[in-house]
Design a protein around this motif. Structure first.
Motif, PDB file in Angstrom:
ATOM      1  N   THR A  71       0.802  -1.323   0.076  1.00 59.73           N
ATOM      2  CA  THR A  71       0.056   0.094   0.022  1.00 59.73           C
ATOM      3  C   THR A  71       0.903   1.388   0.054  1.00 59.73           C
ATOM      4  N   GLY A  72       1.952   1.299   0.741  1.00 61.18           N
ATOM      5  CA  GLY A  72       2.810   2.185   0.833  1.00 61.18           C
ATOM      6  C   GLY A  72       3.586   2.750  -0.708  1.00 61.18           C
ATOM      7  N   VAL A  73       3.873   1.823  -1.218  1.00 63.46           N
ATOM      8  CA  VAL A  73       4.438   1.872  -2.777  1.00 63.46           C
ATOM      9  C   VAL A  73       3.246   2.311  -3.805  1.00 63.46           C
ATOM     10  N   ILE A  74       2.173   1.545  -3.538  1.00 69.42           N
ATOM     11  CA  ILE A  74       1.461   1.844  -4.836  1.00 69.42           C
ATOM     12  C   ILE A  74       0.390   3.201  -4.790  1.00 69.42           C
ATOM     13  N   GLU A  75       0.027   3.201  -3.147  1.00 69.34           N
ATOM     14  CA  GLU A  75      -0.777   4.312  -2.982  1.00 69.34           C
ATOM     15  C   GLU A  75      -0.062   5.702  -2.316  1.00 69.34           C
ATOM     16  N   GLU A  76       0.983   5.295  -1.979  1.00 69.65           N
ATOM     17  CA  GLU A  76       1.896   6.561  -1.337  1.00 69.65           C
ATOM     18  C   GLU A  76       2.933   7.113  -2.003  1.00 69.65           C
ATOM     19  N   HIS A  77       3.230   6.089  -2.985  1.00 67.66           N
ATOM     20  CA  HIS A  77       4.506   6.279  -3.815  1.00 67.66           C
ATOM     21  C   HIS A  77       5.791   6.265  -3.131  1.00 67.66           C
ATOM     22  N   ARG A  78       5.928   5.548  -1.993  1.00 60.37           N
ATOM     23  CA  ARG A  78       7.195   5.518  -1.153  1.00 60.37           C
ATOM     24  C   ARG A  78       7.702   4.266  -1.501  1.00 60.37           C
ATOM     25  N   THR A  79       9.006   4.303  -1.599  1.00 65.54           N
ATOM     26  CA  THR A  79       9.766   3.047  -2.035  1.00 65.54           C
ATOM     27  C   THR A  79       9.784   2.107  -0.950  1.00 65.54           C
TER      28      THR A  79
ATOM     29  N   SER B 180      12.436   0.869   0.586  1.00 60.21           N
ATOM     30  CA  SER B 180      13.692   0.987   1.439  1.00 60.21           C
ATOM     31  C   SER B 180      13.247   2.383   2.223  1.00 60.21           C
ATOM     32  N   GLU B 181      12.575   3.331   1.603  1.00 64.13           N
ATOM     33  CA  GLU B 181      12.213   4.445   2.477  1.00 64.13           C
ATOM     34  C   GLU B 181      11.198   4.120   3.585  1.00 64.13           C
ATOM     35  N   GLN B 182      10.479   3.111   3.325  1.00 58.17           N
ATOM     36  CA  GLN B 182       9.286   2.683   4.385  1.00 58.17           C
ATOM     37  C   GLN B 182      10.281   1.812   5.473  1.00 58.17           C
ATOM     38  N   ILE B 183      10.892   0.907   5.005  1.00 47.98           N
ATOM     39  CA  ILE B 183      11.863   0.229   6.167  1.00 47.98           C
ATOM     40  C   ILE B 183      12.494   0.986   6.924  1.00 47.98           C
ATOM     41  N   ALA B 184      13.246   2.024   6.343  1.00 47.05           N
ATOM     42  CA  ALA B 184      14.000   2.995   7.011  1.00 47.05           C
ATOM     43  C   ALA B 184      13.220   3.726   7.854  1.00 47.05           C
ATOM     44  N   GLY B 185      11.775   3.752   7.805  1.00 42.68           N
ATOM     45  CA  GLY B 185      11.007   4.663   8.646  1.00 42.68           C
ATOM     46  C   GLY B 185      10.247   3.619   9.486  1.00 42.68           C
ATOM     47  N   GLY B 186      10.802   2.362   9.713  1.00 45.52           N
ATOM     48  CA  GLY B 186      10.118   1.631  10.604  1.00 45.52           C
ATOM     49  C   GLY B 186       9.018   0.808  10.454  1.00 45.52           C
TER      50      GLY B 186
ATOM     51  N   GLY C 183      18.099   0.795 -14.181  1.00 41.48           N
ATOM     52  CA  GLY C 183      18.718  -0.626 -14.445  1.00 41.48           C
ATOM     53  C   GLY C 183      18.658  -1.503 -13.061  1.00 41.48           C
ATOM     54  N   THR C 184      18.259  -1.122 -12.011  1.00 39.85           N
ATOM     55  CA  THR C 184      18.015  -1.769 -10.783  1.00 39.85           C
ATOM     56  C   THR C 184      16.395  -2.370 -10.571  1.00 39.85           C
ATOM     57  N   ILE C 185      15.900  -2.332 -11.640  1.00 41.13           N
ATOM     58  CA  ILE C 185      14.279  -2.676 -11.410  1.00 41.13           C
ATOM     59  C   ILE C 185      13.949  -4.106 -10.913  1.00 41.13           C
ATOM     60  N   ARG C 186      14.856  -5.025 -11.663  1.00 43.80           N
ATOM     61  CA  ARG C 186      14.872  -6.470 -11.394  1.00 43.80           C
ATOM     62  C   ARG C 186      15.089  -6.650  -9.783  1.00 43.80           C
ATOM     63  N   ARG C 187      15.961  -5.782  -9.190  1.00 42.99           N
ATOM     64  CA  ARG C 187      16.375  -5.893  -7.628  1.00 42.99           C
ATOM     65  C   ARG C 187      15.509  -4.911  -7.041  1.00 42.99           C
ATOM     66  N   HIS C 188      14.897  -3.844  -7.454  1.00 40.16           N
ATOM     67  CA  HIS C 188      13.903  -3.210  -6.888  1.00 40.16           C
ATOM     68  C   HIS C 188      12.453  -3.109  -7.720  1.00 40.16           C
ATOM     69  N   PRO C 189      11.790  -3.879  -7.534  1.00 39.23           N
ATOM     70  CA  PRO C 189      10.226  -3.806  -8.332  1.00 39.23           C
ATOM     71  C   PRO C 189       9.485  -2.761  -7.807  1.00 39.23           C
ATOM     72  N   ASP C 190       9.928  -2.132  -6.864  1.00 41.76           N
ATOM     73  CA  ASP C 190       9.113  -1.087  -6.408  1.00 41.76           C
ATOM     74  C   ASP C 190       9.117   0.270  -7.347  1.00 41.76           C
ATOM     75  N   LEU C 191      10.516   0.308  -7.930  1.00 43.78           N
ATOM     76  CA  LEU C 191      10.901   1.588  -8.786  1.00 43.78           C
ATOM     77  C   LEU C 191       9.575   1.935  -9.647  1.00 43.78           C
ATOM     78  N   PRO C 192       9.125   1.276 -10.756  1.00 46.08           N
ATOM     79  CA  PRO C 192       8.336   1.569 -11.749  1.00 46.08           C
ATOM     80  C   PRO C 192       6.851   2.291 -11.169  1.00 46.08           C
ATOM     81  N   HIS C 193       6.866   1.976  -9.905  1.00 45.75           N
ATOM     82  CA  HIS C 193       5.373   2.586  -9.193  1.00 45.75           C
ATOM     83  C   HIS C 193       5.796   3.786  -8.615  1.00 45.75           C
TER      84      HIS C 193
END
Length: 423
Positions: A16-24, A26-32, A310-320
């Motif tokens: 939900t954080g990625v798709i609705e709030e456009h937060r990566t 890593s950003e969410q995990i760093a935020g707890g 170039g890192t989308i296969r590792r970070h599939p949240d980036l396109p969103h």
């Protein structure tokens, strides 16, 4: 928690954080977002979220025949996650359906009224599981796909999309002998000298981690420092250095390394990696466009900020979470950093320019423009073990793509250019 699966619940929140709030992620995990979970639960939540993001259009295709209208965001995340468990991970339907119903019931007003729908829809999806295997890889977002189609053609882009669908393996760079490390860990020694682990490896549990015998670094990323070819005693600048994989490579070669990054917290992580690996480097937290070194450097590695496409296969949240809005600003920043870094080279020095981007504007064209701006600038052909001739660009740069090495598990997308400058 009354039997609620905490990893599943956390994965739904990440989605939900990625798709609705456009937060990566890593950003969410760093935020707890994963605080309070055990290490296995954290790993499972991340894996579930990443696999769901990687397969999102395929999950929606399985759900569409059974939904009359689009469900609310929290419910949609729960359903998508359950589809991935049923179809991508082949989990037992009974357990997945029951867990999803329990999560819906515990989700308050946003989902508790949909338990019957969750149960019915997921049972139908489980029955339709064979259709999953015939679904195509998800297409890249239009703003990116169009650019890549123009640069590489339709077939190449489809191959990249297929590579993005597969999860990225874990690659290691050895402080010492890579062949010995591969034998020790049961990994594969790649043609370029990196060690690729078998799927499912838990990095911190592997022998040699605590001792600093190796560090995690994608095989493509590791080629940049190898292209710079640092020598013992050379003064080397790692520009935009954090989190430090390339810094470790430079220091392991015996160079006198200055690692500069604008982010003090990211530099703290770099220093932790240096300490673990028993390596030394001077770290500087500063904006490279303002900072001025005390002297010149024999070699500079500029890992410039970029779109990270170039890192989308590792970070599939980036396109969103990303779009084309910031590309022009990034291109201008890359050019400014390159121009400034060239002034810090000692006579006869060399500079390696790197971006983890698939876009030619952040790679091939960036170097073509720099060669025009600086008449004394030369791009020398990169010649490394394991490099195939077709990866070399007309100017001598190295273009790496996720569809390369399909039989070995692919690589991240990078552009690397080795430059010398005569004033």
């Amino acid at each position: 928690m009354g039997g609620i699966d905490l990893a599943r619940r956390a994965a739904c929140a990440l989605l939900t954080g990625v798709i609705e709030e456009h937060r990566t992620l890593s950003e969410q995990i760093a935020g707890g977002a994963l605080d309070g979970l055990s290490p296995p639960e954290r790993a499972r939540a991340q894996r579930l979220a990443q696999t769901t993001l990687r397969n999102l259009p395929r999950a929606d295709a399985m759900l569409k025949p059974h939904l009359r209208k689009s469900p609310p965001p929290d419910l949609r995340a729960l359903l998508r996650l359950a589809v991935i468990e049923l179809c991508a991970e082949d989990a037992a339907p009974h357990g997945v359906v029951n867990a999803a119903v329990s999560l819906a019931r515990a989700g308050g007003q946003r989902t508790e009224g949909f338990t019957g729908l969750v149960n019915a829809v997921l049972r139908k999806v489980a029955e339709a599981r064979p259709a999953w295997d015939s679904l195509p890889p998800p297409a890249l977002p239009g703003w990116l796909r169009g650019r890549l189609m123009s640069a590489y053609g339709k077939v190449a882009v489809q191959r990249m999309e297929a590579a993005h669908l597969a999860s990225a393996p874990i690659d290691l760079t050895a402080k010492g002998d890579p062949a010995a490390l591969a034998a020790r860990l049961g990994g594969t020694l790649l043609p370029t000298g990196s060690v690729r682990l078998a799927p499912g490896a838990h990095v911190t549990d592997l022998p040699g981690y605590a001792e600093g015998d190796w560090w995690v670094q994608d095989a493509a990323a590791a080629m940049a420092a190898r292209a710079l070819a640092p020598r013992a005693g050379e003064k080397v600048l790692d520009l935009c250095a954090a989190p430090g994989g390339k810094t470790l490579q430079l220091a392991a070669a015996g160079a006198e390394v200055t690692a500069l990054d604008i982010s003090a917290p990211r530099l703290a992580r770099l220093r932790e990696n240096l300490e673990r690996c028993g390596l030394r480097a001077r770290t500087v937290a500063a904006d490279a466009l303002d900072w001025q070194p005390e002297g010149h450097f024999d070699a500079i590695l500029l890992d410039a900020p970029c779109s990270a496409t170039g890192t989308i296969r590792r970070h599939p949240d980036l396109p969103h979470v990303k779009d084309a809005a910031g590309i022009k600003a990034l291109i201008a920043l890359q050019a400014a950093l390159l121009d400034r870094a060239l002034t810090w080279l000692a006579p006869g020095g060399r500079l390696v320019f790197v971006t983890c981007s698939l876009l030619p504007e952040e790679g091939e064209r960036q170097i073509e423009a720099a060669l025009t701006r600086h008449p004394g600038l030369r791009c020398t052909t990169i010649d490394l073990p394991g490099i195939e001739p077709g990866w070399i660009t007309p100017t001598g740069g190295l273009r790496l793509r996720p569809d390369y090495w399909p039989d070995l598990g692919g690589m991240d997308g990078f552009f690397i250019a080795s430059l010398t400058f005569t004033r």
